[in-house]
Design an enzyme around this catalytic site. Sequence first.
Site, PDB file in Angstrom:
ATOM      1  N   ARG A  60     105.564   4.854  82.595  1.00 45.45           N
ATOM      2  CA  ARG A  60     105.319   5.338  81.231  1.00 45.45           C
ATOM      3  C   ARG A  60     104.367   4.410  80.476  1.00 45.45           C
ATOM      4  NH1 ARG A  60     109.239   4.432  77.954  1.00 45.45           N
ATOM      5  NH2 ARG A  60     110.843   5.096  79.447  1.00 45.45           N
TER       6      ARG A  60
ATOM      7  N   TYR B 121      94.023  25.118  64.282  1.00 45.15           N
ATOM      8  CA  TYR B 121      94.913  25.554  65.361  1.00 45.15           C
ATOM      9  C   TYR B 121      96.310  25.853  64.802  1.00 45.15           C
ATOM     10  CZ  TYR B 121      96.679  25.852  70.136  1.00 45.15           C
ATOM     11  OH  TYR B 121      97.231  26.291  71.311  1.00 45.15           O
TER      12      TYR B 121
ATOM     13  N   ASP C 145      89.949  17.600  65.270  1.00 48.01           N
ATOM     14  CA  ASP C 145      90.135  18.265  66.552  1.00 48.01           C
ATOM     15  C   ASP C 145      88.802  18.916  66.924  1.00 48.01           C
ATOM     16  OD1 ASP C 145      90.674  20.141  68.572  1.00 48.01           O
ATOM     17  OD2 ASP C 145      92.690  20.584  67.828  1.00 48.01           O
TER      18      ASP C 145
ATOM     19  N   LYS D 170      91.033  22.399  77.849  1.00 48.47           N
ATOM     20  CA  LYS D 170      89.934  23.349  77.669  1.00 48.47           C
ATOM     21  C   LYS D 170      88.670  22.846  78.389  1.00 48.47           C
ATOM     22  CE  LYS D 170      93.192  25.135  75.193  1.00 48.47           C
ATOM     23  NZ  LYS D 170      93.341  24.952  73.762  1.00 48.47           N
TER      24      LYS D 170
HETATM   25  C1  LIG Z   1      94.442  24.615  72.961  1.00 50.90           C
HETATM   26  C2  LIG Z   1      94.221  23.881  71.693  1.00 50.90           C
HETATM   27  C3  LIG Z   1      95.159  22.941  71.232  1.00 50.90           C
HETATM   28  C4  LIG Z   1      96.449  22.679  71.956  1.00 50.90           C
HETATM   29  O1  LIG Z   1      96.237  22.083  73.177  1.00 50.90           O
HETATM   30  P1  LIG Z   1      97.260  22.241  74.443  1.00 50.90           P
HETATM   31  O2  LIG Z   1      96.559  21.468  75.504  1.00 50.90           O
HETATM   32  O3  LIG Z   1      97.358  23.698  74.725  1.00 50.90           O
HETATM   33  O4  LIG Z   1      98.547  21.656  74.018  1.00 50.90           O
HETATM   34  C5  LIG Z   1      94.872  22.260  70.076  1.00 50.90           C
HETATM   35  N1  LIG Z   1      93.730  22.478  69.378  1.00 50.90           N
HETATM   36  C6  LIG Z   1      92.819  23.382  69.786  1.00 50.90           C
HETATM   37  C7  LIG Z   1      91.594  23.579  68.976  1.00 50.90           C
HETATM   38  C8  LIG Z   1      93.031  24.109  70.953  1.00 50.90           C
HETATM   39  O5  LIG Z   1      92.128  25.005  71.339  1.00 50.90           O
END
Ligand SMILES: *Cc1c(COP(=O)(O)O)cnc(C)c1O
Length: 394
Positions: free
Chosen positions: A62, A115, A187, A212
């Site tokens: 961890r 999000y 983000d 992504k």
């Molecule tokens: C998919 C996404 C998230 C969340 O990410 P996960 O890997 O699915 O937990 C957060 N912000 C944006 C803009 C996203 O597209």
Amino acid sequence: MTQHGLSTTAVHAGSERPNPHHSLTVPVTQTATYTFADTQDLCDFMDARMWGMAKGRTEYGRYGNPTVAAAESKLSALEGAEAALLYSSGMAAITSTILTLVNAGSHIIITDDSYRRTRQFCLNFLKKFNIESTVVPMGDFNALESAIRPETKLIISESPTNPYLRVLDLKHLADIAKAHNIKTLVDATFATPFNLRPLDFGIDLVIHSATKYLGGHNDILAGVVAGSEQLIALLRQQLWMLGGVFDPHSAYLLLRGLKTLGLRVERQNQNGQRIAEFLEGHPKIDRVWYPGLKSHPDHEISKKQMKGFGGVISFEVKGDLAAASKVVDGVRIPIIAPSLGGVETLIEQPALMSYYEMSSEERVAVGIKDNLIRLALGVEDTEDLINDLAQALE
Ligand SMILES: *Cc1c(COP(=O)(O)O)cnc(C)c1O
């Protein structure tokens, strides 16, 4: 490696020369714990307090892993950051970061069109700890400034947003936040460091769902935060307790995916621009949302701030929910699925995917129209995708 271009950095950063065993690739170190030769070895380690992979070794899974550390080092170089930290998912990165930066009684400002789960975490979950959040409209800096309170600790935004691809003037945001001694968190999942590097504009922390574009193949869940060594060290300490650590097998896949990030994003930018222009000129389409189009409300700031506009397009077809479904069901290459950023083109109606449980009126109230389609482009040939969309719209 930061003195090199981003593609060179994506291929080489984070890898040692030579790697252990003269392996060309970074090996997967699949272990839950680490060993000590004898008691003296253990005591030397404890005395040196050299915990964390960056310092050479650690004692438990961890607290660090060399495969994960290599991926963190590559991501940090790509963002132009001092350090980066990986988590088991994008949401683990977002929730752990926010929890680390606020106290009971703190106040958060978050821009709209962000999000949905991030908004839910701030507005619902954190309320239990007497932490209030104010949602301000994307790009409305007057609203943002008047929302600031003495206890405001954090401003959270996204660029580009989902699903309308709104883009914020990040330097303006950073200037306001710095003047009030407030931390900023952006983000930038939809952008990738190839199109936008928020830290270059003075933002404190950039976050990605590495699920992504960074992973790029729809086969892992991951999240990453990058910023100053000081802030990342704080987050790392809390991650060791909160526990949402990334695993070495997925770190290997992330490292592999990142090597082609430049090639993939270039194609996705090209697909995005050409297909957005095609859709905008089509008689059966009402409106197209893509920051590379002059008609997008944030086109000017996007041009100044971004190197490319990404692979996600949202568009409204003429007609209702069923008319949009007809288009989604009519395409042959795009696959119906949530998510984005992988090599396969994915298509979905936000009204049916993320907002299914709401009534049409409730959806309109949160800005999700029934005739809206989100197209998350992959790396297929542009002409094939255009021809496919053309036949589906017929
Ligand atoms: C998919 C996404 C998230 C969340 O990410 P996960 O890997 O699915 O937990 C957060 N912000 C944006 C803009 C996203 O597209």
